[in-house]
Design an enzyme around this catalytic site. Sequence first.
Site, PDB file in Angstrom:
ATOM      1  CB  CYS A 275      -0.938  -0.003   1.200  1.00  0.00           C
ATOM      2  SG  CYS A 275      -2.092  -1.394   1.237  1.00  0.00           S
TER       3      CYS A 275
ATOM      4  CG  HIS B 252      12.647  -1.139   4.298  1.00  0.00           C
ATOM      5  ND1 HIS B 252      12.590  -2.351   4.937  1.00  0.00           N
ATOM      6  CD2 HIS B 252      12.244  -1.376   3.025  1.00  0.00           C
ATOM      7  CE1 HIS B 252      12.179  -3.283   4.103  1.00  0.00           C
ATOM      8  NE2 HIS B 252      11.959  -2.712   2.917  1.00  0.00           N
TER       9      HIS B 252
ATOM     10  CG  HIS C 174      -6.281  19.304   4.877  1.00  0.00           C
ATOM     11  ND1 HIS C 174      -7.516  19.585   5.416  1.00  0.00           N
ATOM     12  CD2 HIS C 174      -5.879  20.430   4.233  1.00  0.00           C
ATOM     13  CE1 HIS C 174      -7.848  20.821   5.117  1.00  0.00           C
ATOM     14  NE2 HIS C 174      -6.874  21.361   4.398  1.00  0.00           N
TER      15      HIS C 174
ATOM     16  CG  HIS D  47      -2.314   2.513   5.555  1.00  0.00           C
ATOM     17  ND1 HIS D  47      -1.629   2.240   4.393  1.00  0.00           N
ATOM     18  CD2 HIS D  47      -2.950   1.369   5.884  1.00  0.00           C
ATOM     19  CE1 HIS D  47      -1.828   0.977   4.059  1.00  0.00           C
ATOM     20  NE2 HIS D  47      -2.627   0.435   4.935  1.00  0.00           N
TER      21      HIS D  47
ATOM     22  CG  HIS E   6     -18.573   3.221   4.415  1.00  0.00           C
ATOM     23  ND1 HIS E   6     -19.444   3.731   3.471  1.00  0.00           N
ATOM     24  CD2 HIS E   6     -19.323   2.454   5.254  1.00  0.00           C
ATOM     25  CE1 HIS E   6     -20.667   3.292   3.716  1.00  0.00           C
ATOM     26  NE2 HIS E   6     -20.632   2.526   4.794  1.00  0.00           N
TER      27      HIS E   6
ATOM     28  CG  ASN F 161      -6.595  -2.028   1.505  1.00  0.00           C
ATOM     29  OD1 ASN F 161      -5.987  -1.332   0.686  1.00  0.00           O
ATOM     30  ND2 ASN F 161      -5.975  -2.667   2.474  1.00  0.00           N
TER      31      ASN F 161
END
Length: 478
Positions: A191, A277, A363, A367, A396, A400
């Site tokens: 993602c 990472h 803003h 994730h 919603h 994902n």
Amino acid sequence: MSPSSSSTPAAMAAAATVMASLRTLPLPLLAALVISALAFVATVLRHLLRRQRPVYLLNYSCHLPDADRQVNLEVCEYFGLKCRRYSDDIADFMRLIYSKSGLGQETFAPPFIFSGKFEKTLAFAIQEAEEGLFAVVGQLLAKSDVTPADIDVLVVACSMFSPMPSLASMIAHRFKMRPDVKAYSVAGMGCSAGTVGVDTAARSLRSLPRRRRSGGGGYALVVVTENTSLNWYFGENKHMLVTNCIFRVGTAAALLTDSPSRRGDAKYELVRAMRTHHGADDAAFHAATQMEDDRGNLGVALTKDLVRVAGAALRRHITALGPRVLPVSEMLRYAWRVARARAAGNAKAAAAEVPDFQRAFEHMCIHSGGKAVIDTVGRLMGFGPHVVEPARATLHRFGNTSSSLVLYELAYFEAKRRVRAGDRVWMLAFGTGFKACSNVWRALRDCGPDADNPWNGCVHRYPVPPPPPSRTHKHYVA
């Protein structure tokens, strides 16, 4: 006598007075002043010479699939029943995960779900990729007044599908891009691929020589998608069944430029890109893995450590990001809170302290990979319901969508007309491996919804009430 001519003798007199004062100083002190002045000038010059070229987000588009690709709980249950691959126990488990996932009834599924064949094939994967990629790139180029021949850098990211020719080659072929376009296909980044793709594109743009034909700069096209057709899981491993319940179809494209002449047309300026990472840790590395189960069924396993790993990675990530984005006043307040907790002998409370990132950003596109992840980020960062609202709404409405989800969240802010010139936007995404990645933007103008904003027909229904807390199988809910 003009004011300018009368001020000249006064300025010369003042300069003479300063020089006379300097001559009266001891030589060591005078030498120190001269060295300090030279060091200051050298620092300023070095900063100006090393300053990176500004990179702007000219525009972006998010794909809204056709209505015949919509999927709800009834469609999911029908597919599960007709494919005859799942036992009653597994069907009950997936129904429970879906009901607690935070997904609504209007997400979008890949083409093979509606084909009636109940088989995942390469042809379906290609169809899923082309439907999203070609539509979103065409929309973006059309509304940005940029032709395919103008593109200098092409970055295409898809974590679980890497065909030959590559997805980047498919786009270059479809839109007839130049032979010298610098094309990159990024796979396996999870993602986080959207934020990584922006960083990669910005670095590539800055490495290009300036060209007169494009106003002194170039264009980079970043296209992010996910492909579930070949990774739909037909086995009974519950860790691997979660992806069937929460992953959905979604694609986004962003057009970046470093051309000064296009700054007036751009929406945002890229202030910072950072990634950390955490793959050296075994639990982090194995938190989300593509694998085969004991019967050879391919899928992606989301382990029970995923939420804990995400929280730990977030803490380490904001430790690196904070000093670069937070105001000094907030850093001092944070240091004071930590010192006070340690002085009271409460090491656990000191470790739980985090800076208030709402002082750095107006803003936040955090994730939205799953309800539990949103809950964890909100709890660790001390965010209220209004901060995590865009993430919950995106989950919603679209599910994902992996690497494209942060751009769907940005579109939510614009659909709500919340973005004003000068506002700072934080995009935070997690990826397999395990990675935490951030893009920081500054709005160059007030931003409302474009005609192709995917929220245009439904944003008035949001925010929706949050789903109830998960009590059963909560460690499976990503």
